[in-house]
Design an enzyme around this catalytic site. Structure first.
Site: not given
Length: 419
Positions: A29, A153, A190, A192, A221-222, A319, A348
């Protein structure tokens, strides 16, 4: 038509909000993330609030829609889609790069337009609720729960200006989870993923399972892994995972993984529009869809998705993105109306230290109370909005479009561990 419900003006305010250096499969980010605040002002003097992504490609679509909305009623939320297609549909108004993949799957002009419409729909519903003295959930048919459960998250992250510190190994992830548990009472976690080799992320999930036995755990893992890697991770963690989110990229790969494991697969990448539903559901590619009103075009369409999932026996969760209090309020209002909400929602929000609302929503035991105040139940902090907009105005363009890969190159040009 009641003139008090007619739109008098629409104000668009792009802002930059502080964001910690959280890691994902694309990079990190940026120090600041763009968001767009939408204010719909009625002839009755009521201001409705909405929020969405603030990158330039969204701004270019939002401006003509804002210009076209005055004179229309805030009750006409269904008409927003045709209006947006008419005034924003010109391909020249959309960045040519929108077909690039991302953390939300392949982007298209239609998907970008829906993300813009979502903020206008929420703002119209907020204005309508304030005018009628009704909460947004009442405009959606009424709430079925008084509070909504959210999940912690967890992210791998670098040490930054934030107070969370570094988390680059299982011990760092567990320490992060302990803090979420202590501060907010979240019951599920969760992670990421897609950042480090799968073995390291397996170890992190195992460490969480040991620290928080019986708590629901998720790994996302997107779409970073192959089918075989996805299956290996599923085998290693089948006894502790609540679900595995988008381990592989695309519906065909997800369907193959799903056919060879009993671990439930979830998605917010291969099913983000109604057009993508038939293939994914027919192929058995996913057992849980993570809805997101920013993707689907607003709160009404989120309810349509929920009904579709219920009809096909597909689970539902929610989401999140790097959102502020306006979006969190909208998420909570619509989540309160969904009978078939099977899992705690993502958020988030604890990572965000800045906001444009006057009072930050407070999590209690991992839940947010559903506001019964008129509209969304949040008020705009104009001083904060002005300060964050000033940051956007003063930015040299580096942060006006989110680019996690570029942010990673600036942070650690020599690699993810900076070695």
């Amino acid at each position: 038509m009641n003139p008090e419900l007619l739109v008098e003006d629409v104000r668009l305010t792009p802002i930059l909000i502080a964001d910690p250096p959280l890691l994902n499969t694309q990079g990190a980010h940026q120090p600041f993330t763009p968001r767009l605040i939408v204010e719909v002002v009625t002839q009755g003097g009521v201001v409705g609030l909405g929020e969405t992504y603030g990158d330039g490609k969204y701004l270019r679509l939002a401006r003509p829609l804002a210009e076209a909305l005055p004179g229309r009623s805030v009750t006409d939320v269904n008409g927003l889609f045709a209006l947006a297609e008419r005034v924003c549909g010109d391909s020249r108004a959309v960045d040519e790069r929108v077909d690039a993949g991302g953390l939300r799957g392949v982007q298209t002009a239609d998907k970008l337009r829906l993300s813009v419409v979502s903020a206008f729909e929420v703002a119209c519903l907020d204005a309508l609720g304030k005018t009628l003295g009704l909460p947004v959930h009442a405009l959606l048919g009424g709430k079925v729960r008084d509070s909504v459960e959210y999940s912690a998250y967890l992210f791998y992250k670098y040490a930054g200006a934030d107070e969370w510190g570094e988390a680059l190994d299982p011990a760092g992830i567990v320490a992060q989870a302990r803090r979420f548990d202590r501060a907010y009472g979240f019951r599920s976690f969760k992670l990421k993923g897609g950042v480090f080799p799968p073995e390291e992320e397996i170890a992190a999930i195992r460490a969480l399972a040991e620290e928080f036995p019986g708590r629901p755990l998720r790994l996302d893992p997107n779409g970073a892994w192959s089918v075989e890697t996805s299956l290996r991770v599923a085998r290693e963690l089948e006894d502790v995972l609540e679900y595995l989110e988008d381990p592989a990229s695309g519906t065909p790969a997800m369907a193959e993984v799903a056919s060879r494991t009993d671990v439930p697969l979830a998605t917010n990448m291969c099913v983000t529009t109604f057009e993508e539903v038939p293939e994914a559901f027919a192929a058995g590619a996913v057992r849980i869809v993570l809805c997101d009103h920013h993707y689907w075009g607003g709160l009404h369409r989120t309810r349509e998705l929920a009904a579709l999932c219920r009809a096909y026996g597909v689970g539902l969760s929610m989401h999140s993105n790097t959102h502020l209090g306006i979006s969190l309020a909208a998420m909570t209002q619509v989540a309160a109306t969904l009978p078939h909400l099977d899992h705690a929602c993502d958020t988030h929000y604890p990572w965000q230290t800045e906001d444009v609302v006057t009072a930050r929503p407070a999590f209690r035991d991992g839940r947010l109370a559903v506001s019964d105040a008129p509209g969304l139940g949040v008020a705009l902090d104009r001083d904060a909005l002005a300060a964050l907009h000033r940051r956007w105005l003063e930015d040299d363009g580096t942060h006006r479009d989110r680019d996690d890969a570029a942010a990673m190159r600036r942070l650690r040009p020599q690699g993810i561990r900076g070695e």
